[in-house]
Design a protein around this motif. Structure first.
Motif, PDB file in Angstrom:
ATOM      1  N   TYR A  51     -31.167  14.587 -12.241  1.00  0.00           N
ATOM      2  CA  TYR A  51     -30.697  14.573 -11.126  1.00  0.00           C
ATOM      3  C   TYR A  51     -31.440  13.986 -10.543  1.00  0.00           C
ATOM      4  N   ASN A  52     -30.458  12.935  -9.486  1.00  0.00           N
ATOM      5  CA  ASN A  52     -31.553  12.467  -8.101  1.00  0.00           C
ATOM      6  C   ASN A  52     -31.296  13.788  -7.083  1.00  0.00           C
ATOM      7  N   ALA A  53     -33.182  14.238  -6.900  1.00  0.00           N
ATOM      8  CA  ALA A  53     -33.518  15.269  -5.357  1.00  0.00           C
ATOM      9  C   ALA A  53     -34.224  14.412  -5.036  1.00  0.00           C
ATOM     10  N   LYS A  54     -34.434  15.045  -3.250  1.00  0.00           N
ATOM     11  CA  LYS A  54     -35.080  15.073  -2.436  1.00  0.00           C
ATOM     12  C   LYS A  54     -35.671  16.132  -1.961  1.00  0.00           C
ATOM     13  N   ILE A  55     -36.278  16.135  -1.392  1.00  0.00           N
ATOM     14  CA  ILE A  55     -36.171  17.268  -0.639  1.00  0.00           C
ATOM     15  C   ILE A  55     -37.045  16.389   1.293  1.00  0.00           C
ATOM     16  N   SER A  56     -36.425  17.579   2.489  1.00  0.00           N
ATOM     17  CA  SER A  56     -36.105  16.877   3.451  1.00  0.00           C
ATOM     18  C   SER A  56     -36.295  17.759   4.086  1.00  0.00           C
ATOM     19  N   GLY A  57     -36.666  17.202   6.292  1.00  0.00           N
ATOM     20  CA  GLY A  57     -36.262  18.881   6.882  1.00  0.00           C
ATOM     21  C   GLY A  57     -37.455  18.088   8.360  1.00  0.00           C
ATOM     22  N   GLU A  58     -37.674  19.176   9.367  1.00  0.00           N
ATOM     23  CA  GLU A  58     -37.475  18.326  10.790  1.00  0.00           C
ATOM     24  C   GLU A  58     -39.895  18.445   9.863  1.00  0.00           C
ATOM     25  N   GLY A  59     -40.455  17.145  10.098  1.00  0.00           N
ATOM     26  CA  GLY A  59     -41.897  17.544   9.700  1.00  0.00           C
ATOM     27  C   GLY A  59     -42.289  17.191   8.872  1.00  0.00           C
ATOM     28  N   ILE A  60     -41.226  16.490   7.728  1.00  0.00           N
ATOM     29  CA  ILE A  60     -41.592  16.319   6.420  1.00  0.00           C
ATOM     30  C   ILE A  60     -41.140  14.769   6.372  1.00  0.00           C
ATOM     31  N   ILE A  61     -41.782  14.023   5.693  1.00  0.00           N
ATOM     32  CA  ILE A  61     -41.447  12.614   4.672  1.00  0.00           C
ATOM     33  C   ILE A  61     -40.863  13.183   4.263  1.00  0.00           C
ATOM     34  N   PRO A  62     -39.613  12.735   3.959  1.00  0.00           N
ATOM     35  CA  PRO A  62     -39.480  12.863   2.427  1.00  0.00           C
ATOM     36  C   PRO A  62     -39.511  12.622   1.307  1.00  0.00           C
ATOM     37  N   ARG A  63     -39.167  13.465   0.381  1.00  0.00           N
ATOM     38  CA  ARG A  63     -39.840  12.939  -1.136  1.00  0.00           C
ATOM     39  C   ARG A  63     -38.750  12.919  -2.037  1.00  0.00           C
ATOM     40  N   SER A  64     -38.065  11.893  -2.920  1.00  0.00           N
ATOM     41  CA  SER A  64     -37.582  11.843  -3.735  1.00  0.00           C
ATOM     42  C   SER A  64     -38.299  11.978  -5.102  1.00  0.00           C
ATOM     43  N   PHE A  65     -37.349  12.539  -6.263  1.00  0.00           N
ATOM     44  CA  PHE A  65     -37.965  12.816  -7.628  1.00  0.00           C
ATOM     45  C   PHE A  65     -36.255  12.893  -8.060  1.00  0.00           C
ATOM     46  N   ARG A  66     -36.841  13.101  -9.886  1.00  0.00           N
ATOM     47  CA  ARG A  66     -36.000  13.435 -10.938  1.00  0.00           C
ATOM     48  C   ARG A  66     -36.149  14.887 -11.643  1.00  0.00           C
ATOM     49  N   ILE A  67     -35.032  15.573 -11.220  1.00  0.00           N
ATOM     50  CA  ILE A  67     -35.670  16.952 -11.963  1.00  0.00           C
ATOM     51  C   ILE A  67     -34.196  17.087 -12.857  1.00  0.00           C
ATOM     52  N   THR A  68     -35.042  17.580 -14.418  1.00  0.00           N
ATOM     53  CA  THR A  68     -34.110  17.915 -15.148  1.00  0.00           C
ATOM     54  C   THR A  68     -33.825  19.438 -15.294  1.00  0.00           C
ATOM     55  N   VAL A  69     -32.682  19.882 -15.410  1.00  0.00           N
ATOM     56  CA  VAL A  69     -32.058  21.128 -15.787  1.00  0.00           C
ATOM     57  C   VAL A  69     -31.367  21.413 -17.073  1.00  0.00           C
ATOM     58  N   TYR A  70     -32.271  22.124 -17.752  1.00  0.00           N
ATOM     59  CA  TYR A  70     -32.530  21.735 -19.152  1.00  0.00           C
ATOM     60  C   TYR A  70     -31.502  22.881 -19.822  1.00  0.00           C
TER      61      TYR A  70
END
Length: 391
Positions: free
Chosen positions: A306-325
């Motif tokens: 899946y395509n994932a992203k971490i974001s929030g106040e004061g955070i430069i959003p970071r996109s990544f891929r995560i695998t669910v096994y």
């Protein structure tokens, strides 16, 4: 096709090969040339006594070697000689279609095989019981050319593939990630039956790729037509095409959708590794989880990438891929937190001197304290420095 070894095989081959030293027989003196559509009668003494024939077809196609013996329990073998070695191609001691061939009953051989023009083949005929002795009556017939003999294919297979387990992740022609299934488990459990135009049929062994001398071809195109379980809205079919000569049949592979699995992870500040609470995790565009006071998150999902992203106040959003096994041991990522850059004070997506000037001007404390803070380590770190992360 039964793979039965002839007792005292070396002796039997010796009858074919003969011996120049004896001065009596040539290499093939004890074999007879088969004449098509002609009954050939020979006498044998029992189980290990075979009558040998050779045949070189003038045209490629299906040929059938038949027993019209008065007595029961006849058997026949087919060999080819390559590099002075004899290889068994087929065996028969039954005739399921004896009515069609006008044999007395099924306890007589009926050996059908595709022969290639110009090659020499060797048949051996005898008794399937050492208590039987007498005349062997054999006949070779030409069924027809390749295009004439096969009516259709029938495919049976009990195996299924496990969702996002039996295969690996690949990239398609559009650069998108997709799960490419290794379908060898399907082929290993597949039986293909050929239905001939004369009403007879023949099947591969379990997982076999040849039948009656014909080679099967298996093709699929997952790169352009990705495979999914039937329950998935993207499902259009998981097709393997089985072909032989000019006849083909499509087989749809069943993919078993497994249960949901829990994924665990955590988020921290890039510069000092401190846990970040309140960060938002987005999966495929949907907000899925919020990190707790310890920077941890969890969510439940079916297996996949899946395509994932971490974001929030004061955070430069970071996109990544995560695998669910399917194997849950691989779904715990808390030991390796996802690192994000914090401190984009001027909200331009870049950590640089502008943010440094902002923090000196607006935050309490001296310039020295600012320089010694974690923020100083982030100066000149840009969004471009975020490498793609895969977990």
């Amino acid at each position: 096709m039964k793979n039965k070894r002839i007792a005292a095989f070396a002796l039997a081959l010796a009858l074919i090969i003969g011996s120049f030293a004896s001065g009596v027989f040539s290499a093939y003196a004890k074999t007879q040339k088969i004449i098509l559509d002609t009954e050939m009668i020979n006498t044998t003494d029992g189980l290990d006594d075979k009558v040998w024939y050779y045949f070189t077809p003038e045209q490629t196609g299906m040929y059938t070697f038949l027993s019209y013996s008065r007595l029961l329990n006849t058997e026949a073998y087919l060999f080819i000689k390559e590099d002075k070695e004899y290889t068994q191609l087929a065996y028969s001691n039954r005739s399921p279609n004896y009515d069609y061939y006008r044999q007395t009953d099924k306890y007589r051989f009926c050996l059908s095989y595709q022969l290639e023009a110009g090659k020499t083949y060797y048949y051996a005929a005898g008794w399937d019981s050492d208590r039987t002795k007498g005349d062997i009556t054999a006949k070779l017939i030409y069924e027809g050319s390749d295009e004439d003999v096969i009516e259709s294919l029938e495919i049976t297979c009990d195996a299924e593939l496990t969702w996002y387990t039996d295969g690996s992740w690949e990239t398609d022609s559009l650069g998108e990630a997709y799960f490419n299934y290794n379908y060898s488990k399907i082929l290993q459990n597949m039986i293909v039956t050929l239905h001939y135009k004369n009403g007879t049929q023949s099947s591969t062994e379990l997982g076999g790729n040849t039948v009656d001398g014909y080679t099967l071809k298996f093709t699929q195109n997952q790169q352009n037509a990705h495979w999914y379980p039937k329950e998935d809205e993207r499902y259009t079919g998981n097709v393997i095409t089985v072909s032989i000569l000019n006849v083909s049949e499509a087989y749809n592979v069943a993919i078993n959708q497994e249960a949901l699995f829990t994924v665990y992870g955590s988020v921290c500040d890039y510069t000092d590794g401190s846990a970040l609470s309140g960060a938002t995790l987005t999966i495929n565009g949907s907000e899925t989880a919020i990190t707790d006071a310890n920077g941890n998150f969890s969510f439940v999902s079916s297996p996949g990438v899946y395509n994932a992203k971490i974001s929030g106040e004061g955070i430069i959003p970071r996109s990544f891929r995560i695998t669910v096994y399917v194997n849950a041991v691989y779904n715990n990522h808390t030991a390796t937190p996802i690192e994000v850059i914090c401190g984009d004070w001027v909200k331009d997506g870049i950590i640089n001197a502008k943010d440094y000037a902002y923090i000196i001007k607006n935050l309490p404390g001296s310039k020295k304290e600012a320089e010694e803070s974690k923020f100083a380590k982030q100066i000149n770190f840009t969004a471009a420095d975020y490498e793609e992360l895969i977990i």
